[in-house]
Design an enzyme around this catalytic site. Structure first.
Site, PDB file in Angstrom:
ATOM      1  N   SER A 112       0.798  -1.217   0.000  1.00 38.75           N
ATOM      2  CA  SER A 112       0.000   0.000   0.000  1.00 38.75           C
ATOM      3  C   SER A 112       0.839   1.278   0.000  1.00 38.75           C
ATOM      4  CB  SER A 112      -0.956  -0.046   1.181  1.00 38.75           C
ATOM      5  OG  SER A 112      -1.871   0.981   1.074  1.00 38.75           O
ATOM      6  N   HIS A 113       0.662   2.086   1.052  1.00 38.26           N
ATOM      7  CA  HIS A 113       1.323   3.391   1.120  1.00 38.26           C
ATOM      8  C   HIS A 113       2.756   3.294   1.617  1.00 38.26           C
ATOM      9  CE1 HIS A 113      -0.258   2.247   4.940  1.00 38.26           C
ATOM     10  NE2 HIS A 113       0.623   3.041   5.508  1.00 38.26           N
ATOM     11  N   ASP A 276      -2.433   6.634  -3.299  1.00 38.69           N
ATOM     12  CA  ASP A 276      -1.261   5.959  -2.724  1.00 38.69           C
ATOM     13  C   ASP A 276      -0.717   4.847  -3.623  1.00 38.69           C
ATOM     14  OD1 ASP A 276      -3.325   4.150  -2.409  1.00 38.69           O
ATOM     15  OD2 ASP A 276      -2.517   3.356  -0.541  1.00 38.69           O
ATOM     16  N   ASP A 278      -1.142   1.602  -3.974  1.00 42.74           N
ATOM     17  CA  ASP A 278      -2.040   0.664  -4.652  1.00 42.74           C
ATOM     18  C   ASP A 278      -3.385   1.284  -5.015  1.00 42.74           C
ATOM     19  OD1 ASP A 278      -2.692   0.834  -1.947  1.00 42.74           O
ATOM     20  OD2 ASP A 278      -3.540  -1.182  -1.886  1.00 42.74           O
ATOM     21  N   ASP A 280      -5.790   2.838  -3.287  1.00 46.86           N
ATOM     22  CA  ASP A 280      -7.022   2.801  -2.498  1.00 46.86           C
ATOM     23  C   ASP A 280      -7.171   3.992  -1.553  1.00 46.86           C
ATOM     24  OD1 ASP A 280      -5.091   1.941  -0.730  1.00 46.86           O
ATOM     25  OD2 ASP A 280      -6.081   0.057  -0.187  1.00 46.86           O
ATOM     26  N   ARG A 281      -6.084   4.736  -1.331  1.00 47.32           N
ATOM     27  CA  ARG A 281      -6.202   5.928  -0.467  1.00 47.32           C
ATOM     28  C   ARG A 281      -6.337   7.186  -1.305  1.00 47.32           C
ATOM     29  NH1 ARG A 281      -2.428   5.548   4.820  1.00 47.32           N
ATOM     30  NH2 ARG A 281      -2.914   3.393   5.356  1.00 47.32           N
ATOM     31  N   LYS A 375     -11.488   0.320  -0.235  1.00 52.61           N
ATOM     32  CA  LYS A 375     -11.531   1.763  -0.372  1.00 52.61           C
ATOM     33  C   LYS A 375     -10.964   2.109  -1.744  1.00 52.61           C
ATOM     34  CE  LYS A 375      -7.349   2.370   2.450  1.00 52.61           C
ATOM     35  NZ  LYS A 375      -6.940   1.123   3.043  1.00 52.61           N
TER      36      LYS A 375
HETATM   37  C1  G16 Z   1      -4.732  -0.271   5.730  1.00 52.62           C
HETATM   38  C2  G16 Z   1      -6.138  -0.740   5.919  1.00 52.62           C
HETATM   39  C3  G16 Z   1      -6.989   0.397   6.442  1.00 52.62           C
HETATM   40  C4  G16 Z   1      -6.380   0.969   7.706  1.00 52.62           C
HETATM   41  C5  G16 Z   1      -4.954   1.386   7.434  1.00 52.62           C
HETATM   42  C6  G16 Z   1      -4.212   1.846   8.664  1.00 52.62           C
HETATM   43  O1  G16 Z   1      -4.686   0.669   4.716  1.00 52.62           O
HETATM   44  O2  G16 Z   1      -6.674  -1.195   4.700  1.00 52.62           O
HETATM   45  O3  G16 Z   1      -8.264  -0.096   6.663  1.00 52.62           O
HETATM   46  O4  G16 Z   1      -7.111   2.063   8.149  1.00 52.62           O
HETATM   47  O5  G16 Z   1      -4.225   0.301   6.911  1.00 52.62           O
HETATM   48  O6  G16 Z   1      -4.054   0.779   9.525  1.00 52.62           O
HETATM   49  P1  G16 Z   1      -3.086   0.855  10.755  1.00 52.62           P
HETATM   50  O7  G16 Z   1      -3.532   2.049  11.550  1.00 52.62           O
HETATM   51  O8  G16 Z   1      -3.268  -0.445  11.464  1.00 52.62           O
HETATM   52  O9  G16 Z   1      -1.686   1.075  10.232  1.00 52.62           O
HETATM   53  P2  G16 Z   1      -3.746   0.488   3.463  1.00 52.62           P
HETATM   54  O10 G16 Z   1      -4.031   1.655   2.581  1.00 52.62           O
HETATM   55  O11 G16 Z   1      -2.362   0.497   4.053  1.00 52.62           O
HETATM   56  O12 G16 Z   1      -4.122  -0.836   2.895  1.00 52.62           O
END
Ligand code: G16
Length: 542
Positions: A112-113, A276, A278, A280-281, A375
């Site tokens: 992801s990010h 981000d 992938d 989704d953000r 998302k």
């Molecule tokens: C992921 C999850 C999200 C979550 C985020 C932060 O996002 O898909 O639902 O809100 O991590 O999680 P944490 O606070 O546990 O780091 P992404 O965009 O990284 O897939």
């Protein structure tokens, strides 16, 4: 040739908030990825005869990992693999493909990010047949399987050419290489009023979309520039790169700094947005006006009627627990159901499936709807464009009007990254032990009204998730939440979420850090952040 490779459990293959995320070098160790993928197959009862969607965000090791996943799917009897061309699929596009093609599930390769590259991070996520991230019972079975694994199966065959669209075969499995953008773009056209958005751009409306060298570039270029008529050059950093141009593909004011600077210049475009690694953000920013993800969710809920996909009304709204309560008041005003779930998009899945919520959001820059089960960054940007195309006002004007009606939830998240894991766990444990004694006490001139640890019972399947964050409510509409991130790859990340409701319109223009100063000081005092972590300030404030 099918190979049966003996192996042993590898410690630490426990999926976190969103799949298994580790340093790329950890994933590159012989057998590491193979052990986890075989454990996914074992945890879900095998992939024999199944159809899987496979793709990733294009980060370093993406293509190699996809070849491994394909060879292992074929060896275990999967019938059909649908793969994004060159191994690319944004997370929301993968979710859509799973649903569209009625696949049994999918593997998304992404951290992801988190930064990419040889020294960065890599990740693997399994999504289920509704297109969403595996729910907790499934990830628990996968984790169990990682602890008992004895062998994995793999087909030894030349790599599949992922650049050529169309069908090919690997053993008895059909591989279909698809355009990663086409079906997703067609879905967006069904959801939004493209004619209105096109007219907005024709009227001289300008925007910049920062794809942050990540997977959304081709999607944003095709949709914003080629279809909606945004000026060429609207999409910045639009070519995916294996290390995201050496950057940190997290769309927030810290990591999307160049865009933020641009949006605060005299010649700023009307709208700024970013996505981000992938896809989704999202981040939304107007001229001199950053919109917090929590506010973005509230604005989308309040204006949902302007979006064709929501013409029939919203089934309800949902937010993760640490997300600000801004959307709650919109829901209350409009008589909508409003759900509070633990952090992690997977917790929205059942609500979306049951149409109990059709719009969901998280403070971590995630917004989405029932069109997929992830998302969706670009979806959120198009939703904002659709609303602005109807209202023909600036982002700042829209925010002012929103706050005038519902009040402003000042909000900030403070992240303390790569903290010593034991120190972080101790901080949470010590605070947890004091929760029951806090109500009635005073801190930094504020009284503690209530304190608890969040747990969630899924209203559809009754499953219970405990230990989802410590919550403390303060006099004056304040709230603070403490939890440890489930997506970091180094030590622990302590997240402190701070919020206060302001209803006086004369006070809507303050700097959030100032507006929250007493709550920030109270959080430090209550949890002993400085003393326990040795940090005098957070690494990231969003
Ligand atoms: C992921 C999850 C999200 C979550 C985020 C932060 O996002 O898909 O639902 O809100 O991590 O999680 P944490 O606070 O546990 O780091 P992404 O965009 O990284 O897939």
């Amino acid at each position: 040739m099918r190979k049966f490779i003996p192996t042993k459990p590898i410690e630490g293959q426990k999926p976190g908030t969103s799949g298994l995320r580790k340093k790329t070098r950890v994933f590159q160790q012989p057998g590491y990825l193979e052990n986890f993928i075989q454990s996914v197959w074992n945890g879900i009862g095998g992939v024999g005869g199944k159809t899987l969607v496979i793709g990733g965000d294009g980060r370093f090791f993406n293509e190699q990992a996809i070849q491994t996943v394909l060879a292992m799917a074929a060896a275990s009897g999967a019938r059909h693999a649908i793969v994004g061309q060159n191994g690319l699929l944004s997370t929301p596009a993968a979710s859509h493909l799973i649903r569209l093609r009625k696949a049994d599930g999918g593997i998304i390769l992404s951290a992801s990010h988190n930064p990419g590259g040889e020294n960065g991070d890599f990740g693997v996520k399994y999504n289920v047949a509704n297109g969403g991230p595996a729910p907790e019972d499934v990830t628990a079975r996968i984790f169990e399987a990682t602890q008992t694994i004895e062998h994995y199966d793999i087909l030894r065959a030349p790599p599949v050419d992922l650049s050529v669209l169309g069908e090919t075969a690997l053993g008895a499995m059909t591989i279909e290489i698809v355009d990663p953008v086409r079906d997703y773009a067609a879905l967006m056209e069904q959801l939004f009023d493209f004619a209105k958005i096109r007219a907005l751009f024709q009227s001289g409306f300008t925007m910049r979309f920062d794809a942050m060298h990540a997977v959304t570039g081709p999607y944003a270029t095709a949709i914003l520039e080629d279809t909606l008529g945004a000026a060429p050059g609207t999409v910045l950093n639009g070519v995916p790169s294996p290390d995201f141009g050496g950057g940190h593909p997290d769309p927030n004011p810290i990591w999307a700094k160049e865009l933020m600077e641009l949006m605060h210049r005299a010649d700023a475009p009307d709208l700024g947005a970013a996505s981000d690694g992938d896809g989704d953000r999202n981040m939304i920013v107007g001229r001199n006006c950053y919109v917090t993800p929590s506010d973005s969710l509230a604005v989308l809920a309040a204006n949902a009627g302007l979006i064709p996909a929501f013409a029939v009304g919203l089934g309800g709204v949902a937010r993760s627990m640490p997300t600000s309560q801004a959307v709650d008041r919109v829901a209350e005003a409009q008589g909508l159901r409003c759900f509070e779930t633990p952090t992690g998009w997977k917790f929205f899945g059942n609500l979306l499936d049951a149409d109990m919520a059709s719009l969901c959001g998280e403070e971590s820059a995630g917004t989405g709807s029932n069109h997929v089960r992830e998302k969706d960054g670009l979806w959120a940007v198009l939703a904002w464009l659709n609303i602005l195309a109807e209202k023909r006002c600036s982002v700042a004007e829209l925010m002012q009007a929103h706050w005038a009606e519902y009040g402003r939830n000042y909000y900030s998240r403070h992240d303390y990254e790569a903290v010593d894991s034991a120190a972080a766990s101790d901080l949470i444990a010590a605070l947890r032990a004091r929760l029951a004694d806090l109500p009635g006490t005073h801190v930094q001139g504020l009284s503690v009204l209530k304190a608890d640890e969040f747990g969630y019972t899924d209203p559809i399947d009754g499953s219970r998730s405990e230990g989802q964050g410590l919550r403390i409510w303060l006099s004056g509409g304040g709230r603070m939440v403490f939890r440890l991130s489930g997506t970091g790859t180094e030590g622990a990340t302590l997240r402190v979420y701070l919020e206060r409701l302001e209803t006086d319109p004369d006070k809507f223009g303050d700097d959030p850090q100032q507006a929250l100063a007493d709550i920030i000081a109270a959080a430090d005092q209550l949890a002993g952040i400085r003393d326990r972590t040795g940090r005098s300030a957070p690494d990231v404030r969003t």
